[in-house]
Write a protein that holds these residues in place. Sequence first.
Motif, short mmCIF file in Angstrom:
data_model
loop_
_atom_site.label_atom_id
_atom_site.label_comp_id
_atom_site.label_asym_id
_atom_site.label_seq_id
_atom_site.Cartn_x
_atom_site.Cartn_y
_atom_site.Cartn_z
N SER A 1 12.90 1.66 2.39
CA SER A 1 11.99 2.49 1.60
C SER A 1 11.49 1.74 0.38
O SER A 1 12.26 1.12 -0.34
N THR A 2 10.20 1.82 0.18
CA THR A 2 9.62 1.26 -1.04
C THR A 2 9.85 2.23 -2.19
O THR A 2 10.30 3.37 -2.01
N ILE A 3 9.50 1.77 -3.37
CA ILE A 3 9.60 2.66 -4.55
C ILE A 3 8.70 3.87 -4.36
O ILE A 3 9.08 5.00 -4.71
N THR A 4 7.53 3.65 -3.79
CA THR A 4 6.62 4.77 -3.55
C THR A 4 7.22 5.75 -2.56
O THR A 4 7.12 6.97 -2.76
N GLN A 5 7.84 5.25 -1.50
CA GLN A 5 8.48 6.13 -0.53
C GLN A 5 9.63 6.91 -1.17
O GLN A 5 9.82 8.09 -0.87
N GLN A 6 10.38 6.25 -2.02
CA GLN A 6 11.47 6.96 -2.69
C GLN A 6 10.92 8.07 -3.58
O GLN A 6 11.51 9.16 -3.67
N LEU A 7 9.80 7.80 -4.22
CA LEU A 7 9.16 8.83 -5.04
C LEU A 7 8.73 10.00 -4.17
O LEU A 7 8.93 11.17 -4.54
N VAL A 8 8.17 9.71 -2.99
CA VAL A 8 7.77 10.76 -2.05
C VAL A 8 8.99 11.57 -1.62
O VAL A 8 8.97 12.80 -1.58
N LEU B 1 2.70 9.57 3.73
CA LEU B 1 2.28 10.02 2.40
C LEU B 1 2.24 8.91 1.37
O LEU B 1 1.51 9.00 0.37
N ALA B 2 3.04 7.86 1.58
CA ALA B 2 3.08 6.79 0.58
C ALA B 2 1.71 6.16 0.33
O ALA B 2 1.33 5.95 -0.83
N PRO B 3 0.93 5.84 1.37
CA PRO B 3 -0.42 5.31 1.08
C PRO B 3 -1.31 6.31 0.36
O PRO B 3 -2.17 5.91 -0.45
N GLU B 4 -1.10 7.60 0.64
CA GLU B 4 -1.87 8.62 -0.07
C GLU B 4 -1.55 8.59 -1.56
O GLU B 4 -2.45 8.67 -2.41
N ILE B 5 -0.29 8.45 -1.86
CA ILE B 5 0.12 8.35 -3.27
C ILE B 5 -0.52 7.12 -3.92
O ILE B 5 -1.05 7.18 -5.04
N THR B 6 -0.51 6.01 -3.18
CA THR B 6 -1.07 4.77 -3.72
C THR B 6 -2.56 4.86 -3.95
O THR B 6 -3.10 4.25 -4.88
N SER C 1 0.82 -1.22 0.00
CA SER C 1 0.00 0.00 0.00
C SER C 1 0.84 1.26 0.00
O SER C 1 0.36 2.33 0.34
N GLY C 2 2.08 1.11 -0.34
CA GLY C 2 2.97 2.28 -0.39
C GLY C 2 4.16 2.14 0.53
O GLY C 2 5.22 2.70 0.27
N PHE C 3 3.98 1.42 1.62
CA PHE C 3 5.11 1.11 2.49
C PHE C 3 5.04 -0.37 2.83
O PHE C 3 3.98 -1.01 2.78
N ASP C 4 6.18 -0.94 3.24
CA ASP C 4 6.30 -2.39 3.43
C ASP C 4 6.94 -2.66 4.79
O ASP C 4 8.14 -2.45 4.97
N ILE C 5 6.11 -3.09 5.77
CA ILE C 5 6.63 -3.34 7.12
C ILE C 5 7.70 -4.42 7.10
O ILE C 5 8.74 -4.30 7.75
N THR C 6 7.45 -5.48 6.35
CA THR C 6 8.45 -6.55 6.28
C THR C 6 9.76 -6.05 5.69
O THR C 6 10.84 -6.46 6.11
N GLY C 7 9.64 -5.16 4.72
CA GLY C 7 10.85 -4.60 4.14
C GLY C 7 11.61 -3.75 5.15
O GLY C 7 12.85 -3.78 5.20
N ILE C 8 10.89 -2.99 5.95
CA ILE C 8 11.53 -2.15 6.97
C ILE C 8 12.22 -3.03 8.00
O ILE C 8 13.36 -2.77 8.40
N ILE C 9 11.53 -4.10 8.45
CA ILE C 9 12.13 -5.01 9.43
C ILE C 9 13.36 -5.71 8.84
O ILE C 9 14.40 -5.83 9.48
N ARG C 10 13.21 -6.15 7.59
CA ARG C 10 14.33 -6.83 6.93
C ARG C 10 15.53 -5.90 6.82
O ARG C 10 16.67 -6.30 7.07
N ALA C 11 15.29 -4.64 6.48
CA ALA C 11 16.39 -3.68 6.37
C ALA C 11 17.01 -3.39 7.73
O ALA C 11 18.23 -3.27 7.86
N ALA C 12 16.15 -3.30 8.77
CA ALA C 12 16.67 -3.04 10.12
C ALA C 12 17.56 -4.19 10.58
O ALA C 12 18.63 -3.97 11.18
N ILE C 13 17.13 -5.43 10.34
CA ILE C 13 17.95 -6.59 10.72
C ILE C 13 19.28 -6.58 9.97
O ILE C 13 20.34 -6.84 10.56
#
Length: 768
Positions: free
Chosen positions: A224-231, A251-256, A199-211
């Motif tokens: 950051s998702t592609i949508t977040q990078q665009l933001v 803002l990412a979900p708003e964009i989506t 939906s614009g951001f990815d919790i699993t991606g954030i956790i994976r990056a944090a680990i």
Amino acid sequence: MATGMRTGETPTPEEESTLPMVAPNNEVASQRRQPMKLPAYSQAAVAQRLGEAPEAPTPGVMYEGSHKRLHEPGWHTKRYLKRKTLRGTNTQVEIRARKTTRTMVSVIISAFSVLLVVLIVFVTYMGFANAVDQQYQGRVMTLQDTLPKDNLKIYDAQNTLIYQKSDEGVQTTLPLNKISKNLVNAEVAIEDQNFWKNSGFDITGIIRAAISDLTAHGVVAGGSTITQQLVKNTIVGNKDTALRKLQEIILAPEITRHYTKEQIMGMYLNTIYYGNMVYGAEAAATRYFGLHDTPTQTAAQQLDIAQSATLAGIPSNPELRNPIAYPRNSYNRTLQVLQQLYVQGYINSQQKADAIKEIQRPNFVKATGLPPEQASTYVNYVMDELTTDLRVKASDLSRSGLVVKTALDLKLQNYAQASAKLHVQQMTAHHITNAAVVVMDQHTGAVSAIVGNIDPNDPKYGSFNVATQGYRQPGSSFKPYVYATAFQQGVASPGSKVLDAPLTIQMCCGLPAYQPHNYSMTYGGWMPYRVALDNSLNIPAIKIEQAAGIDASLKTAENMMGISDGSQSKSANVFYGTPNITMVLGALSVRLIDNTQGYATFANGGVRVPYHAINLVTDQNGKTVFKPNTTGQRVLSPAADFMMTNVLSDNPSRNIEFGPCSALYLYTNSTSQCYAGNPGKIIPAAAKTGTSNSFVDNWTMGYTARYTVGVWAGNNDNSQMINVTGVDGAGPIWRDVQLYLNASKPALQFPGPPSTVTKQNGDWVLKR
């Protein structure tokens, strides 16, 4: 009554038994007295009852009872110990109860605190989210309109790219279907594998990056998702702060919600930074792999798997992963991208292996710079015209997204540039170091070529555009404006006679008398104005100026050049200099491009069409932003204009000064053939030369039925030339350019006379 009983005493049971029996009918018996009863609450009754209590035992007196032990030996000890144990147990129970109570209270307080913190965080987040929404909602809704725009691009009339403004990067926006699917897959695989679902951001991606970051003890991955990078790139900026990250997530979900995934991907691939001042897939495909648009495909459409994987590896660290500056970093990152493409099923093992082989080739990366700027003088003028027409600063044009289509004929420009340089080199003995050329289509106002300097790379004068920036005295090339004024007024005509003889004009206010002279210092006596103008005689010019009036003549010149009413926005508002009697001899300074506009008005029958180098300006989506005004305005009567063209195209009338085969005569054979009577094809042309005082400026102005050409020759430092006239300095350049313009075209005659002109005594005059 019994003996011895006292009155008022109550007999005891025993005493009652001794009382004598009395017969029932005895009155005394019937009235037998009862004992007095006291009220239960009376003090006496209380005292009486106290007396009924048993007496306390006398100390030391043995009472009846058993003297056997009630408990076995040790019972009291056991009872003591049991009671002690019970007291300990009760104490522990009380302690545990108190601890349990305290624990419960702590749990309740902690839970309440957590709930309060959560509530505060939630309220704070909602407030922050609302603030972010209010701050950026407008930009979200208009994101496609506020994306970083393409760099300015300028094209010639044949749609050849001649210049890109690249000081703030290069970008060319394309629709998503014009970008290789390989690049789309590669970007998704390495940057946001759940892009099409999240939906614009990815919790699993954030956790994976944090680990990954914690494991590596540093930042090695971003969530950051592609949508977040665009933001980040388009709305909130790229400051590396938690606040900015939170804004992205909000803002990412708003964009989506407002845009489709395809639209988001298109915006991302057109604006993402690929290093080396390159933005977007199209510019990156050209910069790193030398790909260019073809009639059927854009450069971005031609990207294969290996090339796409290479580009997809750059955005995470554009400075250290671009394949030109850091090929080893780029190679390693490309392998990671290919692995993700394989793992996620975008490519098979064979495609992965082939791509690895491809990136290992020596010439896989083909570093390609911007195409060299062409027609720099013309481009510089276009930039000036653009800032004036759009009322913007030049610095605002870098990433304006504008596409400028010009009237430039690049081949003509290069030819004129080479011709000017060649003839100047041939005239070095006469101390000529520079020349300028302007070519104009009189019917449309389109400026097809501008040579502002024979050497644009000259460190001292190369950047100065004499054609559009230099104010120079036009010499005799100004005379036609005065003659045309007189023709229009009817005070003179081409066949009118004038005395070419010494002339003295008395000046007012104590000034010395003015005595003009011809260039040759000789005089021709009585002659038609036609001959006087064609041979650039000064005395007849002064006389016709006196007849027409200085102010009226100046007004004609301003109207024809378009510098009096502001209609020609590219021109100055005034000439340089003070209009006076010497104006007809070219005392006022004027730019070459404005003088060419004046002659183009002669060529167009007295109708001025504003000149322009820009034909059309559009935005990157093709929407028209600006079109020049090409509406003609009549500023000279058809009669006066016809007579002027007729005079200026009369080659035999020029023979006195220039000879029959001068540079003003457009013939196709050689000069020797012309003098031998075989000039070849003759192209009708009207022309006038001009030389300023002391041989500082040298001009040839003229036109055919198709094009108007103006040429200046001289020196940038205003130093004098040595014995050079217009036909010798600027004339050969003018002739070369006109012949080039008309070489492959049939000769066109000038239009015939209008109904308001008739012949009288063999020459043209106004009808009365």
